[in-house]
Write a protein that holds these residues in place. Structure first.
Motif, PDB file in Angstrom:
ATOM      1  N   MET A   1       0.795  -1.086   0.007  1.00 13.33           N
ATOM      2  CA  MET A   1       0.023  -0.026  -0.113  1.00 13.33           C
ATOM      3  C   MET A   1       0.950   1.361  -0.091  1.00 13.33           C
ATOM      4  O   MET A   1       1.716   1.268   0.911  1.00 13.33           O
ATOM      5  N   THR A   2       0.713   2.165  -0.939  1.00 16.47           N
ATOM      6  CA  THR A   2       1.402   3.391  -0.970  1.00 16.47           C
ATOM      7  C   THR A   2       1.025   4.429  -0.037  1.00 16.47           C
ATOM      8  O   THR A   2      -0.061   4.246   0.640  1.00 16.47           O
ATOM      9  N   LYS A   3       1.519   5.389   0.300  1.00 14.86           N
ATOM     10  CA  LYS A   3       1.693   6.441   1.110  1.00 14.86           C
ATOM     11  C   LYS A   3       0.510   7.518   0.711  1.00 14.86           C
ATOM     12  O   LYS A   3       0.393   7.709  -0.535  1.00 14.86           O
ATOM     13  N   ASN A   4      -0.079   7.929   1.601  1.00 14.95           N
ATOM     14  CA  ASN A   4      -1.353   8.781   1.388  1.00 14.95           C
ATOM     15  C   ASN A   4      -0.579  10.249   1.116  1.00 14.95           C
ATOM     16  O   ASN A   4       0.167  10.679   1.794  1.00 14.95           O
ATOM     17  N   THR A   5      -1.020  10.581  -0.237  1.00 18.51           N
ATOM     18  CA  THR A   5      -0.417  11.883  -0.753  1.00 18.51           C
ATOM     19  C   THR A   5      -1.084  13.249  -0.302  1.00 18.51           C
ATOM     20  O   THR A   5      -0.784  14.175  -0.643  1.00 18.51           O
ATOM     21  N   GLU A   6      -2.403  12.875   0.277  1.00 18.01           N
ATOM     22  CA  GLU A   6      -3.193  14.048   0.612  1.00 18.01           C
ATOM     23  C   GLU A   6      -2.352  14.936   1.546  1.00 18.01           C
ATOM     24  O   GLU A   6      -1.734  14.690   2.358  1.00 18.01           O
ATOM     25  N   LYS A   7      -2.747  16.413   1.539  1.00 13.52           N
ATOM     26  CA  LYS A   7      -2.210  17.307   2.378  1.00 13.52           C
ATOM     27  C   LYS A   7      -2.744  17.562   3.760  1.00 13.52           C
ATOM     28  O   LYS A   7      -2.011  17.750   4.575  1.00 13.52           O
ATOM     29  N   ILE A   8      -4.019  16.842   3.939  1.00 13.39           N
ATOM     30  CA  ILE A   8      -4.590  17.125   5.342  1.00 13.39           C
ATOM     31  C   ILE A   8      -3.785  15.794   6.032  1.00 13.39           C
ATOM     32  O   ILE A   8      -3.900  14.783   5.713  1.00 13.39           O
ATOM     33  N   VAL A   9      -3.755  16.395   7.283  1.00 15.00           N
ATOM     34  CA  VAL A   9      -2.887  15.442   8.199  1.00 15.00           C
ATOM     35  C   VAL A   9      -4.035  14.675   8.937  1.00 15.00           C
ATOM     36  O   VAL A   9      -4.780  15.362   9.596  1.00 15.00           O
ATOM     37  N   PRO A  10      -3.817  13.470   8.995  1.00 13.99           N
ATOM     38  CA  PRO A  10      -4.865  12.468   9.785  1.00 13.99           C
ATOM     39  C   PRO A  10      -4.507  12.727  11.329  1.00 13.99           C
ATOM     40  O   PRO A  10      -3.785  12.933  11.798  1.00 13.99           O
ATOM     41  N   VAL A  11      -5.825  12.544  11.963  1.00 16.95           N
ATOM     42  CA  VAL A  11      -5.668  12.802  13.413  1.00 16.95           C
ATOM     43  C   VAL A  11      -6.017  11.489  14.004  1.00 16.95           C
ATOM     44  O   VAL A  11      -7.019  11.012  13.659  1.00 16.95           O
ATOM     45  N   ILE A  12      -5.445  10.980  15.051  1.00 13.93           N
ATOM     46  CA  ILE A  12      -5.884  10.001  15.947  1.00 13.93           C
ATOM     47  C   ILE A  12      -5.940  10.486  17.417  1.00 13.93           C
ATOM     48  O   ILE A  12      -4.968  11.224  17.860  1.00 13.93           O
ATOM     49  N   GLU A  13      -6.995  10.363  18.117  1.00 10.90           N
ATOM     50  CA  GLU A  13      -7.369  10.902  19.483  1.00 10.90           C
ATOM     51  C   GLU A  13      -7.359   9.637  20.338  1.00 10.90           C
ATOM     52  O   GLU A  13      -7.934   8.369  20.228  1.00 10.90           O
ATOM     53  N   LEU A  14      -6.479   9.701  21.385  1.00  7.76           N
ATOM     54  CA  LEU A  14      -6.370   8.689  22.328  1.00  7.76           C
ATOM     55  C   LEU A  14      -6.533   9.227  23.715  1.00  7.76           C
ATOM     56  O   LEU A  14      -6.225  10.233  24.179  1.00  7.76           O
ATOM     57  N   THR A  15      -7.368   8.217  24.470  1.00  7.26           N
ATOM     58  CA  THR A  15      -7.198   8.670  26.059  1.00  7.26           C
ATOM     59  C   THR A  15      -6.387   7.511  26.485  1.00  7.26           C
ATOM     60  O   THR A  15      -6.785   6.194  26.321  1.00  7.26           O
ATOM     61  N   VAL A  16      -5.767   7.664  27.557  1.00  9.92           N
ATOM     62  CA  VAL A  16      -4.652   6.808  27.667  1.00  9.92           C
ATOM     63  C   VAL A  16      -4.469   6.935  29.343  1.00  9.92           C
ATOM     64  O   VAL A  16      -4.580   7.825  30.079  1.00  9.92           O
ATOM     65  N   GLY A  17      -3.886   5.629  29.998  1.00 12.65           N
ATOM     66  CA  GLY A  17      -3.357   5.584  31.328  1.00 12.65           C
ATOM     67  C   GLY A  17      -1.929   4.967  31.198  1.00 12.65           C
ATOM     68  O   GLY A  17      -1.809   4.092  30.158  1.00 12.65           O
ATOM     69  N   ALA A  18      -1.024   6.010  31.620  1.00 19.76           N
ATOM     70  CA  ALA A  18       0.301   5.494  31.494  1.00 19.76           C
ATOM     71  C   ALA A  18       1.140   5.401  32.731  1.00 19.76           C
ATOM     72  O   ALA A  18       1.228   6.354  33.563  1.00 19.76           O
TER      73      ALA A  18
ATOM     74  N   ASP B   1       2.628  12.201   7.741  1.00 14.58           N
ATOM     75  CA  ASP B   1       2.272  12.985   8.893  1.00 14.58           C
ATOM     76  C   ASP B   1       1.231  12.483   9.757  1.00 14.58           C
ATOM     77  O   ASP B   1       0.209  12.031   8.963  1.00 14.58           O
ATOM     78  N   LEU B   2       1.298  12.553  11.007  1.00 18.20           N
ATOM     79  CA  LEU B   2       0.175  12.161  11.670  1.00 18.20           C
ATOM     80  C   LEU B   2       0.073  12.947  13.099  1.00 18.20           C
ATOM     81  O   LEU B   2       0.987  13.356  13.734  1.00 18.20           O
ATOM     82  N   GLU B   3      -1.076  13.169  13.642  1.00 14.19           N
ATOM     83  CA  GLU B   3      -1.273  13.991  14.474  1.00 14.19           C
ATOM     84  C   GLU B   3      -1.972  13.288  15.484  1.00 14.19           C
ATOM     85  O   GLU B   3      -3.020  12.539  15.356  1.00 14.19           O
ATOM     86  N   ALA B   4      -1.300  12.974  16.696  1.00 13.70           N
ATOM     87  CA  ALA B   4      -1.900  12.216  17.997  1.00 13.70           C
ATOM     88  C   ALA B   4      -2.398  13.084  19.105  1.00 13.70           C
ATOM     89  O   ALA B   4      -1.564  13.795  19.572  1.00 13.70           O
ATOM     90  N   LYS B   5      -3.741  13.271  19.266  1.00 14.08           N
ATOM     91  CA  LYS B   5      -4.255  14.054  20.357  1.00 14.08           C
ATOM     92  C   LYS B   5      -4.659  13.220  21.560  1.00 14.08           C
ATOM     93  O   LYS B   5      -5.157  12.198  21.343  1.00 14.08           O
ATOM     94  N   ILE B   6      -3.862  13.686  22.561  1.00 13.33           N
ATOM     95  CA  ILE B   6      -3.804  12.760  23.937  1.00 13.33           C
ATOM     96  C   ILE B   6      -4.304  13.384  25.063  1.00 13.33           C
ATOM     97  O   ILE B   6      -4.124  14.521  25.423  1.00 13.33           O
ATOM     98  N   ASN B   7      -5.305  12.588  25.621  1.00  8.94           N
ATOM     99  CA  ASN B   7      -5.685  12.778  26.837  1.00  8.94           C
ATOM    100  C   ASN B   7      -5.274  11.706  27.875  1.00  8.94           C
ATOM    101  O   ASN B   7      -5.522  10.580  27.601  1.00  8.94           O
ATOM    102  N   MET B   8      -4.508  12.042  28.982  1.00 11.92           N
ATOM    103  CA  MET B   8      -3.763  11.127  29.611  1.00 11.92           C
ATOM    104  C   MET B   8      -3.799  11.323  31.234  1.00 11.92           C
ATOM    105  O   MET B   8      -3.853  12.569  31.850  1.00 11.92           O
ATOM    106  N   CYS B   9      -3.636  10.090  32.063  1.00 19.15           N
ATOM    107  CA  CYS B   9      -3.170  10.469  33.388  1.00 19.15           C
ATOM    108  C   CYS B   9      -2.210   9.396  33.771  1.00 19.15           C
ATOM    109  O   CYS B   9      -2.085   8.389  33.121  1.00 19.15           O
ATOM    110  N   THR B  10      -1.377   9.834  34.721  1.00 21.00           N
ATOM    111  CA  THR B  10      -0.214   9.185  34.911  1.00 21.00           C
ATOM    112  C   THR B  10       0.218   9.388  36.566  1.00 21.00           C
ATOM    113  O   THR B  10      -0.710  10.113  37.045  1.00 21.00           O
ATOM    114  N   ALA B  11       1.117   9.019  37.034  1.00 23.65           N
ATOM    115  CA  ALA B  11       1.258   8.856  38.558  1.00 23.65           C
ATOM    116  C   ALA B  11       2.923   8.780  38.834  1.00 23.65           C
ATOM    117  O   ALA B  11       3.683   8.330  37.922  1.00 23.65           O
TER     118      ALA B  11
END
Length: 406
Positions: A1-18, A141-151
């Motif tokens: 599968m070739t790389k996506n050539t679109e200019k729009i940067v895809p976004v992944i949103e994650l809620t995580v416990g680290a 390129d990829l944008e990762a939007k993160i909400n997280m909790c850690t300790a």
């Protein structure tokens, strides 16, 4: 599968416990099917002057499956004043080069760059894997939007240190990942971060568990062949979540003791004790037994040696068991003293979990059950399946409660 050539940067949103542990870093997420997923790497890095060499790969899919165990990255962050190449986790250990890990004798996790580099690099890899699973495309390129909790450990925790670590995380960090000849730039944008005390989110992890989390408890108290059989000991998860409980969270560099009423932490105390200290003492004996013919033996390498059947594994296991015997006596004393001190012996359940729970179990469990019996309480030793994931799971549930209103 070739790389996506679109200019729009895809976004992944994650809620995580680290869970940014001294020995390993574990990130928990919940996928779209409601299943909890865990990603774990050793908390070690190796800095490099040059980008990793380009590798010929069989397939993008296979490379992504193995990405976290082959994590070479470029890490750039203005907030952290970092701008260089690193091998992370398993890849750093495999490099046979000088690696950096966290000093278990220091209580300064909030200022340390290692948990930042390790966890943020892992978040970039997780985001890329998730994007490819959803689209079957490898982006530029990829944008990762993160909400997280850690300790951080209770022995280190102050409100000021927690806020400082939150501020260090809350920024846009650049991580470049290498898949064959392709370079994917992931902007890890940590939008929200909450830092709490290790051990205080344990009851939240119970709320996400199944009934088999009581397996050891049932074998001790509900088995008619057990000397501690008690016909009135049957308990449901809902009943347990409403009880007063005393938690010993045995980690690598520290052990956290927390008195909890239902879901509400009442009192806590942390000590510098855990598997990492057992390992450090064992390593010194290991080196001495080898006439100091080895100089640098990282804890993570030594733990791998314990799990293998290499030529020096028998010696490693012998010195580790000797160190564990001594440490277990001290750990048992700390657990019983903190139970009496923090709860005034009021808690009805003495709960043990954390990455070190399984390591110490054979040495401590029987004595701890006898102690609990004298105190008219019961021990809930969490099975290994759950014990090592209590912190990351509890932190994920907390993040979902805060950021997703679950």
């Amino acid at each position: 599968m070739t790389k996506n050539t679109e200019k729009i940067v895809p976004v992944i949103e994650l809620t995580v416990g680290a869970d940014i542990g001294n020995s390993s870093t574990e990130i928990a997420i919940q996928n779209e099917n409601g299943v909890y997923e865990y990603f774990t790497q050793s908390s070690v890095i190796h800095s490099k002057p040059l980008r990793p060499e380009e590798e010929i790969i069989d397939s993008i899919s296979k490379s992504l499956d193995e990405l976290l165990d082959n994590l070479d990255v470029f890490f750039g962050s203005e907030k952290l004043n970092l701008n260089r190449y690193y091998s992370v986790g398993t890849q750093a250990i495999k490099s046979n080069a000088s690696i950096r890990n966290m000093d278990i004798t220091l209580s300064d996790k909030a200022n340390n760059d290692i948990p930042m580099i390790t966890s943020i690099s892992m978040l970039a890899a997780i985001a890329l894997k998730k994007h490819y699973a959803e689209t079957n495309e490898l982006p530029n390129d990829l944008e990762a939007k993160i909400n997280m909790c850690t300790a951080i450990p209770a022995s280190e925790y102050t409100v000021a240190k927690a806020r400082m670590l939150e501020d260090r995380f809350k920024a846009s960090h650049t991580v470049k990942l290498y898949i064959g000849s392709e370079v994917i730039t992931v902007n890890v944008n940590i939008i929200n971060c909450r830092v709490t005390e290790e051990g205080k989110t344990a009851m939240l992890a119970f709320s996400a568990a199944n009934d088999d989390i009581f397996d050891i408890y049932k074998e001790t108290y509900e088995n008619k062949d057990s000397e501690f059989y008690d016909e009135s000991s049957n308990i449901t998860l809902d009943q347990f979540l409403e009880s007063e409980s005393f938690h010993s969270d045995i980690g690598d560099g520290s052990t956290e003791f927390t008195f909890i009423d239902g879901f509400n932490p009442v009192n806590s105390h942390g000590v510098m004790a855990g598997v990492g200290h057992v390992t450090a003492n064992a390593i010194e004996e290991y080196k001495a037994r080898l006439n100091n013919s080895v100089v640098d033996v990282p804890r993570q390498y030594f733990m791998q040696l314990l799990r293998s059947n290499k030529s020096k594994s028998a010696l490693a296991k012998e010195v580790f068991d000797s160190s564990l015997n001594e440490a277990s006596t001290d750990m048992y004393t700390k657990m019983t003293n903190q139970y009496m001190s923090l709860t005034k012996s009021a808690a009805e359940f003495l709960v043990v979990h954390g990455g070190g729970a399984n390591v110490f179990k054979d040495k401590i469990y029987s004595k701890y059950v006898e102690f609990a019996n004298r105190a008219m309480a019961k021990v809930l030793w969490v099975p290994e399946k759950y014990a090592t994931k209590m912190n990351s799971t509890g932190l994920l549930v907390l993040a979902q409660n805060i950021y997703e209103n679950k």
